[in-house]
Design a protein around this motif. Structure first.
Motif, PDB file in Angstrom:
ATOM      1  N   TRP A  44     -10.691  32.964  10.955  1.00 41.53           N
ATOM      2  CA  TRP A  44     -11.832  33.330  11.797  1.00 41.53           C
ATOM      3  C   TRP A  44     -11.377  33.612  13.227  1.00 41.53           C
ATOM      4  N   ARG A  45     -10.532  32.724  13.755  1.00 40.37           N
ATOM      5  CA  ARG A  45     -10.044  32.900  15.133  1.00 40.37           C
ATOM      6  C   ARG A  45      -9.221  34.180  15.275  1.00 40.37           C
ATOM      7  N   GLU A  46      -8.383  34.450  14.290  1.00 43.24           N
ATOM      8  CA  GLU A  46      -7.575  35.685  14.331  1.00 43.24           C
ATOM      9  C   GLU A  46      -8.473  36.916  14.313  1.00 43.24           C
ATOM     10  N   ALA A  47      -9.510  36.877  13.477  1.00 44.34           N
ATOM     11  CA  ALA A  47     -10.440  38.013  13.405  1.00 44.34           C
ATOM     12  C   ALA A  47     -11.219  38.165  14.709  1.00 44.34           C
ATOM     13  N   ASP A  81     -26.270  28.853  17.265  1.00 46.52           N
ATOM     14  CA  ASP A  81     -26.560  28.819  18.701  1.00 46.52           C
ATOM     15  C   ASP A  81     -25.320  28.960  19.573  1.00 46.52           C
ATOM     16  N   LYS A  82     -24.245  28.302  19.190  1.00 44.25           N
ATOM     17  CA  LYS A  82     -23.024  28.341  20.003  1.00 44.25           C
ATOM     18  C   LYS A  82     -22.063  29.457  19.592  1.00 44.25           C
ATOM     19  N   LYS A  83     -22.355  30.092  18.455  1.00 42.51           N
ATOM     20  CA  LYS A  83     -21.542  31.202  17.949  1.00 42.51           C
ATOM     21  C   LYS A  83     -20.089  30.807  17.702  1.00 42.51           C
ATOM     22  N   VAL A  84     -19.926  29.590  17.157  1.00 45.48           N
ATOM     23  CA  VAL A  84     -18.595  29.085  16.825  1.00 45.48           C
ATOM     24  C   VAL A  84     -18.633  28.410  15.456  1.00 45.48           C
ATOM     25  N   PRO A  85     -17.498  28.348  14.777  1.00 41.74           N
ATOM     26  CA  PRO A  85     -17.446  27.633  13.503  1.00 41.74           C
ATOM     27  C   PRO A  85     -17.648  26.132  13.708  1.00 41.74           C
ATOM     28  N   ALA A  86     -18.075  25.474  12.670  1.00 38.27           N
ATOM     29  CA  ALA A  86     -18.222  24.023  12.683  1.00 38.27           C
ATOM     30  C   ALA A  86     -17.765  23.486  11.338  1.00 38.27           C
ATOM     31  N   THR A  87     -17.217  22.300  11.362  1.00 36.23           N
ATOM     32  CA  THR A  87     -16.832  21.646  10.119  1.00 36.23           C
ATOM     33  C   THR A  87     -17.738  20.447   9.906  1.00 36.23           C
ATOM     34  N   HIS A 134     -18.739  12.666  -5.037  1.00 38.40           N
ATOM     35  CA  HIS A 134     -17.796  13.641  -4.485  1.00 38.40           C
ATOM     36  C   HIS A 134     -17.695  13.449  -2.972  1.00 38.40           C
ATOM     37  N   PHE A 135     -16.490  13.658  -2.465  1.00 39.66           N
ATOM     38  CA  PHE A 135     -16.235  13.701  -1.027  1.00 39.66           C
ATOM     39  C   PHE A 135     -15.905  15.145  -0.696  1.00 39.66           C
ATOM     40  N   TYR A 136     -16.466  15.669   0.380  1.00 38.38           N
ATOM     41  CA  TYR A 136     -16.273  17.088   0.670  1.00 38.38           C
ATOM     42  C   TYR A 136     -15.950  17.328   2.136  1.00 38.38           C
ATOM     43  N   ARG A 137     -15.375  18.502   2.377  1.00 39.04           N
ATOM     44  CA  ARG A 137     -15.213  19.078   3.711  1.00 39.04           C
ATOM     45  C   ARG A 137     -15.719  20.506   3.600  1.00 39.04           C
ATOM     46  N   CYS A 138     -16.339  20.971   4.666  1.00 40.41           N
ATOM     47  CA  CYS A 138     -16.878  22.328   4.664  1.00 40.41           C
ATOM     48  C   CYS A 138     -16.684  22.939   6.038  1.00 40.41           C
ATOM     49  N   ILE A 139     -16.448  24.225   6.054  1.00 38.65           N
ATOM     50  CA  ILE A 139     -16.434  24.968   7.300  1.00 38.65           C
ATOM     51  C   ILE A 139     -17.528  26.020   7.225  1.00 38.65           C
ATOM     52  N   LEU A 140     -18.289  26.145   8.302  1.00 32.99           N
ATOM     53  CA  LEU A 140     -19.333  27.164   8.439  1.00 32.99           C
ATOM     54  C   LEU A 140     -18.897  28.096   9.550  1.00 32.99           C
ATOM     55  N   MET A 141     -18.861  29.396   9.274  1.00 31.46           N
ATOM     56  CA  MET A 141     -18.373  30.376  10.244  1.00 31.46           C
ATOM     57  C   MET A 141     -19.392  31.467  10.488  1.00 31.46           C
ATOM     58  N   PRO A 142     -19.757  31.693  11.760  1.00 29.98           N
ATOM     59  CA  PRO A 142     -20.681  32.778  12.078  1.00 29.98           C
ATOM     60  C   PRO A 142     -19.960  34.117  11.987  1.00 29.98           C
ATOM     61  N   LEU A 143     -20.632  35.108  11.427  1.00 33.21           N
ATOM     62  CA  LEU A 143     -20.049  36.443  11.269  1.00 33.21           C
ATOM     63  C   LEU A 143     -21.106  37.498  11.544  1.00 33.21           C
ATOM     64  N   SER A 144     -20.627  38.707  11.696  1.00 33.11           N
ATOM     65  CA  SER A 144     -21.515  39.838  11.890  1.00 33.11           C
ATOM     66  C   SER A 144     -21.229  40.882  10.823  1.00 33.11           C
ATOM     67  N   ALA A 145     -22.254  41.540  10.361  1.00 33.56           N
ATOM     68  CA  ALA A 145     -22.069  42.627   9.391  1.00 33.56           C
ATOM     69  C   ALA A 145     -21.695  43.919  10.098  1.00 33.56           C
TER      70      ALA A 145
END
Length: 149
Positions: A20-23, A102-108, A121-132
């Motif tokens: 995400w950061r590279e993009a 709101d902050k336009k940044v990924p969150a885990t 189950h134990f989980y980790r997730c990343i949510l990433m804002p994107l534009s079409a």
């Protein structure tokens, strides 16, 4: 794709954050979905996409990977995020969605949940804002890693 190593789970989240950061690049423009979706092919079963085009309406599930559907125990494609039970995998993950938009940044986010069968189950997730197609966030892409107790 379950992994018993918490290091492996963390690495997936960090790898996708790096993509995400590279993009995003040095100019800090909102990454386009097309710039990163190829990087998610290998984890498609563990990914999902939310349509967040209209701020007045609730985000809806545009796509959900097979493994996520199995963990959630229901197919929510086309449904709003409120259709996910609060104690379910998806119900827990979206507590941080407003930060992403709101902050336009990924969150885990990480946590645990039980399926109806009682399997934990134990989980980790990343949510990433994107534009079409523009600077406006209209998509949130997520990826999940998990281990089963």
């Amino acid at each position: 794709m379950s992994d018993n190593s918490s290091g492996m789970e963390r690495r997936m989240v960090v790898q996708k954050l790096d993509v995400w950061r590279e993009a995003r690049g040095d100019e800090g423009v909102m990454p386009m979905k097309t710039a990163i979706e190829q990087m998610f092919v290998e984890i498609a079963p563990l990914s999902f996409v939310l349509d967040v085009t209209d701020k007045n309406e609730e985000p809806t599930f545009a796509s959900i990977g097979e493994t996520v559907i199995e963990l959630q125990e229901t197919d929510l494609i086309g449904h709003p995020i409120s259709a996910a039970k609060p104690d379910s995998l998806m119900g827990q993950i979206f507590e941080t969605l407003s930060v992403v938009i709101d902050k336009k940044v990924p969150a885990t986010v990480s946590g645990e949940f039980k399926q109806q069968s009682g399997q934990k189950h134990f989980y980790r997730c990343i949510l990433m804002p994107l534009s079409a197609a523009s600077e406006k966030i209209d998509i949130v892409m997520g990826a999940i890693s998990f281990k089963t107790e």
